[in-house]
Design an enzyme around this catalytic site. Structure first.
Site, short mmCIF file in Angstrom:
data_model
loop_
_atom_site.label_atom_id
_atom_site.label_comp_id
_atom_site.label_asym_id
_atom_site.label_seq_id
_atom_site.Cartn_x
_atom_site.Cartn_y
_atom_site.Cartn_z
N ASP A 8 -9.17 6.37 4.99
CA ASP A 8 -9.90 6.14 3.65
C ASP A 8 -11.03 5.04 3.80
O ASP A 8 -11.37 4.36 3.04
CB ASP A 8 -8.86 5.21 2.92
N HIS B 37 -13.07 2.77 1.15
CA HIS B 37 -13.08 1.16 1.25
C HIS B 37 -14.46 0.80 1.41
O HIS B 37 -14.98 -0.07 0.64
CB HIS B 37 -12.37 0.65 2.44
N ASP C 155 -6.24 15.35 4.77
CA ASP C 155 -5.88 15.16 3.36
C ASP C 155 -7.14 14.39 2.67
O ASP C 155 -7.85 13.50 3.45
CB ASP C 155 -4.59 14.79 3.01
N GLU D 12 -7.43 12.59 -1.50
CA GLU D 12 -6.88 12.74 -2.94
C GLU D 12 -8.07 12.46 -3.72
O GLU D 12 -8.09 13.23 -4.87
CB GLU D 12 -5.82 11.45 -2.66
N GLU E 99 -14.00 8.64 -5.31
CA GLU E 99 -14.24 7.49 -4.48
C GLU E 99 -15.12 7.89 -3.14
O GLU E 99 -15.72 7.56 -2.45
CB GLU E 99 -12.91 6.98 -4.04
N TYR F 33 -1.99 8.73 -13.58
CA TYR F 33 -2.48 8.60 -12.02
C TYR F 33 -2.95 10.10 -11.49
O TYR F 33 -4.00 9.73 -10.75
CB TYR F 33 -1.07 8.41 -11.14
#
Length: 817
Positions: A508, A512, A584, A586, A590, A668
């Protein structure tokens, strides 16, 4: 007027070209250039050596090349649970030394059919028979040898070369380095290529081999039939029946004999190249025969842009150095980007299913070079395309902004976790941006503008000085910036590899870093003099950590998260037990937020290549998002029942799963695809057609029942198509921790169809004003539903456990035939 030198004038003219209609357009310039002139400052980012080192990287090659952490080839560098972690060049799926019978080697699966799994109703998610799509773990054919019997000492594994598009895998006899098989693994490879050296080839399948044909001769010797030829065709008993072609390109043909129902073993040691390809249909055989003699070994990326459009090229390199006749498979988004009329591409009609991206087609490109163009890059930058808040909403927005900027910034930005802290910083940065550009937003209050920017700077200082609660460290192994929290206790961390969502293990990073980069860009844009050198050095380190564009950056790995072939980013980093479903991602938004932040930083620092590169990546992301992640009703790459879900959920290389890492509620699954809401997301990526379909089919029934901060996310997204209705809800619903009420109201008010509550009003004499029967004005009636008191709750943070999702509910994919 200042004089302009002739040299300067000529230099300026040299950077433009004249269009056919006489308009002036900027010349496209190279985007694969260094991002920063600053060397990494290890006094700000103290240096460590990552505790989880790559086990199979060739030491000599690793001394000059950085091992990728978020790449499609990352699984090659580590052992995994039961050797099940896949490598997916597509359309083939590889596993090494999986324990499914037969001698160890490189197992090949080409998944013509998928497993679709049902989910029962879960919370407010209705039941679905297409809750997930996954590939079975089956050995269609394994390339191995007679010298490596099952149960003996395992062959040695080494990755001897890698780049963005390829890796060379070498499997060697444990006690004889002169016996090996070398596999050049390349994206889109139409054939699996194996160079055998002093070994006896063997081909194993979990299926029974039911037919063998050869272009040479078949010979009965005792109880065995020997098949000799340069091309041997084998068919299996799976459903549907799969057929593979084996080409022997060495000095001698192959002679194979059957052992049992599932093994073909060479009659002698073989030196030379063997190629294996799945045959989709009989009519495709001539194409595979034609292109069998040349194979790809590597690839290079080129990219250029003029800021309006962009082009990226993949130069495939062949084994013999010839620039023609490489057969490679392309994804749907490649085929749509080429265009069927592209004279430089030969479409063969040979098609196979990819692992998770739909049907691929084998193509041949002129000079082995794929040229893909994005004709329109988004012009969205700092603010929405129409940045002026509707006059009827300005007063209310200003009242709410005042409440937002009077909050305690530290309590929402100096948190234990950089992810949530970054969300807090960016939401306050957006308020500073609105208030400090009143000529564009019409939100004018100089005192509040100054306060918002000053409070933002003070909140940002701990990060600029790396004094936040989870400070960063520079990792010299993988050349990146990682959070301290997930590192071992001996290194000052907690020892929890999942801390900060695995940031210490490169998960991620674009999520971030994106929030922090957007914040830094806003500060530098609004006040270029504030700690300028420190801010540039710090921010560009975080950008380079994710998106360094050159191979020779001494401090950072190139394109850590971005995948030029896949056309999007990967969030998953190092998995200590192997990424069992591959890489992966999601949250598309972002990811978008990171590239938007890089674009803004390029604009703030006048770095046009950086800004244009990010704009190109955003355009490609938008294209692949609607091919693979978000599904319009006419999506061609998903079955009808899965399209009804509207979003994939978590997208893996091997699986599409309609869920999230942190729980299974509709708000979600869909909400994580809607935050953070930025101009890039609102005016470019989330197109009205998709927002409407998703709302009408999935969200409108559940949104009024959501009593959590996800309601703010859902209604801000709904504002893109029905801003007036959404505006009313955004006054009162709970807000996500990365969302302010004032910015939400502002975004809604900038939509073209926004109308704040209208009311029929008569004049005070009881007649009608100006001779009109009805006078419509914006109501200021405190009893009107549009002007209910605004209840601003304290921020509620969601707790997310991204790494608890396991594969045990998908065990059906491990069934062989």
């Amino acid at each position: 007027m200042k004089p302009v030198s002739l040299i300067a004038t000529i230099a300026t003219l040299a950077t433009v070209v004249i269009g056919q209609q006489g308009d002036i357009m900027a010349t496209k310039t190279n985007l694969i250039v260094p991002i920063s002139k600053f060397a990494l400052n290890t006094s700000v980012f103290p240096q460590i050596e990552h505790p989880h080192r790559p086990q199979y990287a060739d030491p000599d090659f690793m001394s000059t090349h950085i091992v990728p952490t978020n790449s499609w080839i990352s699984n090659l560098f580590y052992p995994s649970v039961e050797h099940l972690a896949p490598t997916t060049p597509d359309p083939y799926i590889f596993r090494i030394f999986d324990d499914y019978g037969g001698n160890p080697g490189l197992s090949i699966h080409q998944s013509s059919t998928k497993i679709y799994g049902a989910y029962p109703q879960t919370n407010n998610v209705p039941p679905t028979d297409a809750g997930y799509m996954i590939n079975s773990v089956v050995v269609d054919i394994r390339l191995t040898c007679a010298e490596w019997p099952r149960g003996s000492e395992e062959p040695k594994t080494s990755v001897t070369y890698w780049d963005h598009f390829s890796a060379h895998l070498k499997l060697s006899s444990p006690r004889n380095d002169q016996q090996y098989i070398r596999f050049p693994i390349v994206r889109g490879m139409a054939y699996v290529t194996a160079e055998y050296q002093n070994l006896t080839p063997q081909f194993f399948s979990q299926h029974a081999i039911i037919r063998i044909d050869t272009d040479g001769q078949s010979q009965q010797i005792g109880n065995n039939v020997l098949y000799t030829g340069r091309k041997i065709k084998i068919s299996m008993n799976d459903t549907p029946t799969s057929t593979f072609l084996i080409y022997a390109l060495g000095d001698q043909p192959l002679t194979l004999r059957m052992e049992g129902n599932s093994n073909l073993v060479s009659a002698q040691v073989y030196n030379g190249v063997i190629r294996v390809a799945k045959l989709p249909s009989d009519q495709d055989e001539s194409s595979l025969d034609r292109y069998k003699d040349q194979w790809p070994i590597s690839g290079e990326i080129q990219a250029e842009s003029d800021g309006v459009s962009g082009t990226y090229s993949i130069q495939w390199n062949a084994n013999n150095g010839q620039n023609n006749d490489l057969l490679l498979y392309a994804y749907p988004h490649h085929l749509n980007t080429f265009g069927q009329q592209n004279a430089d591409i030969q479409y063969t009609g040979v098609k196979l299913q990819s692992a998770t991206k739909g049907e691929m087609e084998a193509i041949v490109a002129s000079n082995n070079k794929w040229v893909l163009s994005e004709p329109e890059l988004s012009s969205v930058s700092w603010l929405p395309k129409e940045p002026e808040a509707d006059p009827s909403a300005v007063h209310e927005i200003m009242e709410v902004i005042e409440q937002d900027i009077n909050k305690n910034y530290t309590s929402e930005t100096l948190l234990p976790d950089n992810y949530f802290s970054g969300k807090g910083l960016q939401k306050f940065a957006m308020l500073a941006l609105l208030l400090n550009q009143p000529e564009k937003t019409h939100l004018q209050n100089p005192e509040m503008a100054a306060t918002s920017l000053e409070k933002l700077k003070q909140a940002f200082i701990p990060y600029l000085e790396n004094r936040q609660n989870d400070p960063f460290r520079y990792d010299s192994v993988y050349r990146g910036v990682v959070a301290l929290g997930g590192l071992p206790e001996a290194m000052g961390g907690t020892g929890d590899v999942n801390a900060a969502f695995g940031h210490s293990y490169y998960n991620d990073h674009h999520y971030h870093n994106g929030y922090l980069i957007v914040t830094a860009a806003v500060i530098h844009y609004l006040d270029p003099t504030w700690r300028s050198a420190d801010l540039i050095e710090w921010t560009e380190a975080l950008i380079r950590d994710v998106n360094t564009a050159v191979d020779n950056d001494p401090d950072f790995a190139p394109f850590r998260s971005w995948d030029w072939y896949a056309g999007h980013s990967w969030a998953g980093g190092i998995k200590i037990n192997g990424a069992l479903d591959g890489r992966d991602q999601e949250s598309i938004p972002e990811s978008v937020n990171f590239y938007w932040g890089v674009k803004l930083w390029g604009l703030a620092t006048d770095n046009q290549p950086m800004s244009n590169l990010a704009a190109l990546q955003l355009a490609i992301t938008k294209r692949t998002t609607y091919e693979y992640f978000w599904m319009l009703d006419d999506n061609k790459n998903r079955p009808e029942n899965m399209i009804k879900n509207k979003v994939v959920g978590i997208f893996f290389e091997q699986k599409a799963d309609y869920t999230t890492y942190f729980g299974r509620y509709l708000e979600y699954i869909h909400g994580i695809q809607q935050l953070p809401m930025t101009p890039a997301l609102a005016d470019d990526i989330r197109i009205p057609e998709f927002v409407s379909q998703e709302w009408n089919q999935k969200l409108q029934a559940v949104a009024p029942t959501v009593q959590s901060p996800w309601a703010g996310v859902l209604y801000l997204n709904y504002a893109l198509v029905d801003p007036s209705t959404a505006y009313k809800q955004l006054r009162k619903v709970l807000m996500d921790d990365g969302q302010t009420r004032s910015y939400s109201l502002y975004i809604a008010s900038t939509r073209p169809t926004f109308q704040r509550g209208l009311q029929v009003v008569k004049n005070h004499q009881g007649g009608v004003a100006s001779g009109n029967s009805n006078i419509f004005r914006y109501s200021q009636d405190p009893n009107n539903d549009d002007n209910n008191n605004i209840n601003i709750p304290s921020p509620i943070q969601k707790t997310i456990h991204r790494f608890n999702l396991t594969r045990n509910h998908h065990d059906d994919r491990y069934n062989g035939y």
